[in-house]
Write a protein that holds these residues in place. Structure first.
Motif, short mmCIF file in Angstrom:
data_model
loop_
_atom_site.label_atom_id
_atom_site.label_comp_id
_atom_site.label_asym_id
_atom_site.label_seq_id
_atom_site.Cartn_x
_atom_site.Cartn_y
_atom_site.Cartn_z
N GLY A 190 0.80 -1.22 0.00
CA GLY A 190 0.00 0.00 0.00
C GLY A 190 0.83 1.27 0.00
O GLY A 190 0.39 2.30 -0.51
N ARG A 191 2.03 1.22 0.57
CA ARG A 191 2.90 2.40 0.61
C ARG A 191 3.26 2.88 -0.79
O ARG A 191 3.46 4.07 -1.01
N LEU A 192 3.34 1.96 -1.73
CA LEU A 192 3.79 2.29 -3.08
C LEU A 192 2.95 3.40 -3.71
O LEU A 192 3.50 4.29 -4.38
N MET A 193 1.64 3.39 -3.48
CA MET A 193 0.76 4.41 -4.03
C MET A 193 0.38 5.47 -3.00
O MET A 193 0.15 6.62 -3.36
N GLN A 194 0.32 5.08 -1.72
CA GLN A 194 -0.10 6.03 -0.70
C GLN A 194 0.91 7.15 -0.51
O GLN A 194 0.53 8.31 -0.35
N LEU A 195 2.21 6.82 -0.53
CA LEU A 195 3.22 7.86 -0.31
C LEU A 195 3.10 8.99 -1.33
O LEU A 195 2.96 10.16 -0.95
N PRO A 196 3.14 8.70 -2.64
CA PRO A 196 3.00 9.81 -3.60
C PRO A 196 1.64 10.47 -3.53
O PRO A 196 1.53 11.67 -3.80
N ALA A 197 0.59 9.72 -3.18
CA ALA A 197 -0.75 10.31 -3.11
C ALA A 197 -0.84 11.40 -2.05
O ALA A 197 -1.66 12.31 -2.15
N PHE A 198 0.04 11.33 -1.05
CA PHE A 198 0.09 12.37 -0.01
C PHE A 198 1.23 13.36 -0.24
O PHE A 198 1.56 14.14 0.65
N GLY A 199 1.82 13.33 -1.43
CA GLY A 199 2.86 14.30 -1.74
C GLY A 199 4.19 14.01 -1.09
O GLY A 199 5.04 14.89 -0.98
N VAL A 200 4.39 12.78 -0.66
CA VAL A 200 5.66 12.38 -0.05
C VAL A 200 6.57 11.84 -1.16
O VAL A 200 6.15 11.03 -1.98
N MET A 201 7.83 12.29 -1.20
CA MET A 201 8.76 11.73 -2.16
C MET A 201 9.19 10.34 -1.69
O MET A 201 9.74 10.19 -0.61
N GLN A 202 8.91 9.34 -2.51
CA GLN A 202 9.16 7.95 -2.13
C GLN A 202 10.56 7.50 -2.54
O GLN A 202 10.98 7.73 -3.68
N ILE A 203 11.25 6.85 -1.61
CA ILE A 203 12.52 6.17 -1.90
C ILE A 203 12.27 4.69 -1.65
O ILE A 203 12.06 4.27 -0.52
N CYS A 204 12.29 3.89 -2.72
CA CYS A 204 11.78 2.52 -2.68
C CYS A 204 12.82 1.54 -3.20
O CYS A 204 13.59 1.84 -4.12
N ASP A 205 12.83 0.33 -2.61
CA ASP A 205 13.72 -0.73 -3.07
C ASP A 205 13.15 -1.42 -4.30
O ASP A 205 12.17 -0.97 -4.88
N ASN A 206 13.75 -2.54 -4.69
CA ASN A 206 13.35 -3.25 -5.91
C ASN A 206 13.34 -2.30 -7.11
O ASN A 206 12.36 -2.18 -7.84
N LYS A 207 14.45 -1.65 -7.29
CA LYS A 207 14.57 -0.53 -8.22
C LYS A 207 14.16 -0.87 -9.65
O LYS A 207 13.45 -0.10 -10.31
N SER A 208 14.59 -2.02 -10.17
CA SER A 208 14.32 -2.33 -11.57
C SER A 208 12.82 -2.49 -11.83
O SER A 208 12.30 -1.99 -12.83
N HIS A 209 12.13 -3.18 -10.94
CA HIS A 209 10.68 -3.34 -11.11
C HIS A 209 9.93 -2.06 -10.79
O HIS A 209 8.88 -1.79 -11.37
N LEU A 210 10.47 -1.25 -9.87
CA LEU A 210 9.87 0.04 -9.55
C LEU A 210 9.78 0.91 -10.80
O LEU A 210 8.80 1.64 -11.00
N GLY A 211 10.80 0.80 -11.66
CA GLY A 211 10.84 1.59 -12.88
C GLY A 211 9.77 1.20 -13.90
O GLY A 211 9.57 1.91 -14.89
N ARG A 212 9.07 0.09 -13.68
CA ARG A 212 7.97 -0.31 -14.55
C ARG A 212 6.66 0.35 -14.12
O ARG A 212 5.65 0.26 -14.83
N ILE A 213 6.67 0.99 -12.95
CA ILE A 213 5.45 1.57 -12.38
C ILE A 213 5.52 3.10 -12.36
O ILE A 213 4.56 3.78 -12.70
N PHE A 214 6.66 3.64 -11.94
CA PHE A 214 6.91 5.08 -11.92
C PHE A 214 8.20 5.36 -12.67
O PHE A 214 9.07 4.49 -12.79
N LYS A 215 8.36 6.58 -13.16
CA LYS A 215 9.59 6.99 -13.81
C LYS A 215 10.64 7.27 -12.74
O LYS A 215 10.45 8.13 -11.88
#
Length: 260
Positions: A190-215
């Motif tokens: 849930g953090r994956l979408m909730q953080l940006p939805a509240f204007g929080v800059m997200q720093i997330c692991d699983n970098k390669s797959h993260l790039g398939r969801i956000f730029k």
């Protein structure tokens, strides 16, 4: 099992003259029942990969379409023989949509919490009669906390303890950076979408797959190692304008593409 068969009979009756049947985050429907249902049958799993062997792999291929919440596991469904398969994100919930701030507030508003993360301290699994830590996430987070003693970290097992949804949302509105660490492959929580939805800059692991969801580095910041996370957290705390721009672009993407 008479109770199970009675439930199946009731389910078949409910599906009479229906078009679509969705098995929502579970695998309690036997493949033989799925085969004889007249509906278009959709399977969705939220627990890959930890529970794939017992939950999704045995049944997903018998459905007309199968979805996983974990984008890192999509290809596995094809390997299991699923005809149609894909990723279904955990969306920003409707009640959350009324709680976050505007883009202008993200770019100009005051935020007094440097870093936040909400999670349980120790997630365990049972293997036989022994209890094991699900991953080394706790150790990774503790290492991050040593580098940033000002972090706000809450959840069961942490010194600050559990927070309810409203308390969490209130702190998200005040946070500059939100960490997102997983127990295994992902991202998928849930953090994956909730953080940006509240204007929080997200720093997330699983970098390669993260790039398939956000730029990456435009809407979200990814990392592969704890050291990389420390470096990027320190950089964006020192470069607030860059942090705000990424947070605003992440917010725009979340509320445009990833809502219910």
């Amino acid at each position: 099992n008479p109770d199970l068969l009675q439930m199946y009979n009731a389910l078949e009756a409910k599906l009479y003259q229906k078009d679509v049947f969705v098995v929502w985050t579970g695998a309690m429907i036997h493949p033989e029942l799925v085969k004889r249902l007249p509906t278009y049958n959709i399977y969705l799993c939220s627990d890959d990969p930890e529970s794939s062997g017992a939950l999704s792999k045995p049944v997903a291929k018998y459905f007309d379409h199968a979805f996983t919440r974990n984008i890192a596991c999509v290809e596995r469904y094809g390997q299991w023989g699923c005809r149609n398969h894909g990723w279904s994100p955990i969306p920003v919930a409707g009640d959350c949509l009324t709680a976050f701030q505007s883009e202008e507030e993200i770019l100009q508003g005051k935020r007094d919490l440097d870093v936040v993360m909400f999670c349980e301290r120790l997630h365990v699994v049972m293997l036989g009669e022994r209890v094991h830590a699900a991953s080394d996430r706790m150790q990774r987070i503790e290492k991050l906390c040593q580098a940033f003693p000002q972090v706000t970290i809450r959840g069961r097992g942490w010194p600050g303890g559990f927070v309810n949804t409203q308390e969490m949302w209130d702190m998200y509105r005040r946070a500059k950076i939100g960490w997102n660490l997983h127990n295994s492959v992902g991202p998928t929580n849930g953090r994956l979408m909730q953080l940006p939805a509240f204007g929080v800059m997200q720093i997330c692991d699983n970098k390669s797959h993260l790039g398939r969801i956000f730029k990456l580095d435009e809407e979200v910041v990814g990392f592969d190692t704890v050291e990389e996370c420390i470096e990027k957290t320190r950089y964006y705390l020192e470069h607030d304008n860059e942090r705000r721009l990424i947070a605003a672009r992440g917010w725009r993407r979340a509320v445009t593409d990833y809502t219910e």
